[in-house]
Scaffold this active site. Structure first.
Site, short mmCIF file in Angstrom:
data_model
loop_
_atom_site.label_atom_id
_atom_site.label_comp_id
_atom_site.label_asym_id
_atom_site.label_seq_id
_atom_site.Cartn_x
_atom_site.Cartn_y
_atom_site.Cartn_z
N ASP A 25 3.51 -2.19 -1.21
CA ASP A 25 2.43 -2.45 -0.27
C ASP A 25 1.41 -1.29 -0.28
OD1 ASP A 25 1.58 -4.17 2.06
OD2 ASP A 25 1.78 -2.27 3.12
N GLU A 79 0.41 -3.48 -5.14
CA GLU A 79 -0.72 -4.05 -4.43
C GLU A 79 -1.79 -2.96 -4.40
OE1 GLU A 79 -2.25 -5.79 -0.15
OE2 GLU A 79 -1.10 -3.94 -0.29
C1 NOJ Z 1 -0.87 -5.36 2.87
C2 NOJ Z 1 0.02 -6.45 3.37
O1 NOJ Z 1 0.03 -7.47 2.41
C3 NOJ Z 1 -0.53 -6.87 4.68
O2 NOJ Z 1 0.06 -8.06 5.16
C4 NOJ Z 1 -0.37 -5.74 5.66
O3 NOJ Z 1 -0.99 -6.08 6.87
C5 NOJ Z 1 -1.01 -4.47 5.13
N1 NOJ Z 1 -0.73 -4.23 3.74
C6 NOJ Z 1 -0.51 -3.27 5.89
O4 NOJ Z 1 0.84 -3.05 5.56
#
Ligand code: NOJ
Length: 535
Positions: free
Chosen positions: A201, A275
């Protein structure tokens, strides 16, 4: 000779645990619910599942606010349930990816609670970004949270802490060795329990620079970071290159260390996908250099219009960029943070695009429910739970629409998802989109996905590169057909609203609009559809 790693051209199915299947009637999905429905996932033909967070969490941000990264939240079950899930998934020959959240913890994590108590200048506070207020009492800088509002919150003794997301998600200080050690422990904890890898993440956000400085245009930057705000591409790009908290060089040192951990699990073929929303796009390839991670998400298709030239450009670019580091691209049309693709570009369009993407080299990600053609759920504001809705006082509608629970069976909500009240309401109109009804309809989106994934495995595995085809059309449809050849398969997507007659050799083996398959007299690529032709 080493065989091709499993993840190189995998189809990976993203499960949002809260919305998949509720086994105990509390209205929220859980791990046992996932385990009991793995045969459905297996029948889809995917290679792996990625589980969004199921860790102990006050759930202010759908579990991305982690209070204990090495335990299961009671709402989802316990570690025994997780072990049962892993065992069952592996029996079905499905790999399992966990979601690791290294940019921040929940404010309920014991580290943050002890930092609050320990006070200014303490080693406990140094694990986060605590700073004194400016002399005029304002926060240390003018950065804006990605969920709206300031990215600083003040605590009782006057210090501020940084949170790029919700105030309940304090950012961790990756200059502190405790943070490194703790995440290494967490990685090993889940690997030792059998996970096959991780989705990382906010992988680009861990290292911050210039915390002591204001950004010259914080609200411009905050708009540029929001997908729902329209902005001229050049203006957006210029702003995105100036983010002091994303894509700093230091993050790569962290992934080099993590890679050594992954590799220490030897022939398990552990993989990690980043990500990383970065700019310029070529920067994404840094995350997949040989000694770093294995994949990086390509988010281009989450926002791409259904437009021939746009799609040609972003697909070409992604393949070429990844090739510079000897990696393969990833493709995602939907996820839990974006409007569902069927709502964004349309039903037929999203099916055409999905079938097109399944033929491309690299890995395809499918967000649970996408295979049913689900649109975003229609919600009242009173149902919404996304922190971005709450923090922006409703200006940002947020992501709940994409997170509405899956419809499994029956004619009435909650369509077999739960015996209780679902945590988000499910629309009555989904009665025709249940797993049960789509299974029995040979023209359903579910059966399109099943066939496409099976044919991908049969005909395209290891087929290498694509070769774009010149558009063979003339007249008013010119430019509306996008085609490529890969291995034994030729793929055409007709982006126009008119059928295209086309001479081609070979046999249509799948079409996103099944009416074309039987048309023997004329060879036709139906309006708004993709076909695969076996040569
Ligand atoms: C990306 C995640 O996919 C999302 O759902 C989240 O709110 C943010 N990162 C913060 O962790």
């Amino acid at each position: 000779m080493k065989s091709t790693p499993w993840w190189k051209e995998a189809v990976i199915y993203q499960i949002y645990p809260r919305s998949f299947y509720d086994s105990n009637g509390d209205g929220e999905g859980d791990l046992a619910g996932i385990t009991s429905h793995l045969s459905y996932v297996r029948e889809l033909g995917v290679d792996a599942i990625w589980l969004s967070p199921f860790y102990t969490s006050p759930n202010k941000d759908g579990g991305y606010d982690v209070a204990n990264p090495r335990d299961v939240d009671p709402r989802f079950g316990d570690l025994e349930d997780f072990k049962a899930l892993i065992m069952s998934a592996h029996n079905f020959n499905l790999r399992v990816l966990a979601d690791i959240v290294p940019n921040h913890f929940s404010d309920q994590h014991e580290w943050f609670q002890s930092a609050l108590k320990a006070g200014r200048g303490s080693p406990e506070r140094n694990r986060f970004h605590f700073y004194d207020a400016n002399p005029d009492g304002t926060p240390p800088n003018n950065w804006i949270s990605l969920f709206g509002g300031p990215s600083w919150t003040q605590v009782d003794d006057g210090q501020f802490y940084l949170h790029l997301f919700d105030s309940s998600q304090p950012d961790l200080n990756w200059d502190n060795p405790d943070v490194h050690a703790d995440f290494e422990t967490t990685l090993r904890f889940w690997l030792d329990l059998g996970v096959d890898g991780f989705r990382i993440d906010v992988a680009h956000g861990l290292v911050k620079e210039d915390i002591g400085k204001d950004h010259p245009d914080p609200s411009g930057l905050s708009n540029a970071l929001r997908l729902d705000v329209e902005m001229e591409t050049e203006a957006r790009n210029a702003l995105l290159e100036s983010v002091p908290y994303f894509d700093r060089q230091g993050v790569h040192e962290i992934y080099r260390k993590w890679r050594k951990i992954f590799d220490s699990y030897g022939n398990r073929d552990v993989m990690a996908v980043a990500e990383a929303w970065v700019h310029p796009p070529l920067n994404a390839t840094r995350y997949v250099r040989a000694d770093e991670l294995h994949q990086v998400f390509n988010f281009d298709l989450l926002t791409a219009p259904f437009n021939r030239n746009f799609l040609f450009d972003v697909i070409t670019r992604s393949i070429e960029h990844n090739a510079t580091v000897n990696a393969l691209p990833t493709w995602a049309l939907s996820n839990h943070d974006s409007p569902r693709v069927a709502s964004r570009i349309g039903d037929l369009e999203s099916q055409a695009l999905a079938l097109f993407v399944f033929a491309l080299p690299g890995s395809a990600y499918v967000f649970a429910g996408q295979e049913l053609g689900l649109p975003d759920g229609q919600l009242d504001d009173s149902d919404r739970q996304d922190p971005s809705f709450i923090r922006s006082h409703g200006a940002i509608k947020g992501r709940d629409g994409a997170r509405v629970p899956l419809p499994w069976s029956g004619d009435e909500p909650p369509f077999g998802f739960t015996t209780g009240k679902p945590w988000l309401p499910i629309n009555q109109s989904w009665s025709v989109l249940t797993v049960e009804s789509e299974k029995s309809d040979s023209n359903s989106v579910l059966n399109l996905y099943r066939s496409a994934i099976a044919l991908r495995t049969e005909f395209l595995a290891g087929s290498g590169e694509i070769k774009w085809l010149e558009s063979p059309l003339h007249g008013s449809n010119q430019g509306q057909l996008l085609g490529f050849k890969r291995g034994k398969i030729t793929v055409y997507m007709n982006l126009s609203d008119k059928d295209c007659a086309l001479d081609f050799d070979g046999q249509v083996i799948i079409s996103s609009n099944s009416s074309s398959i039987d048309s023997n007299e004329k060879q036709v690529i139906p309006a708004c559809s993709t076909v695969w032709i076996l040569n």
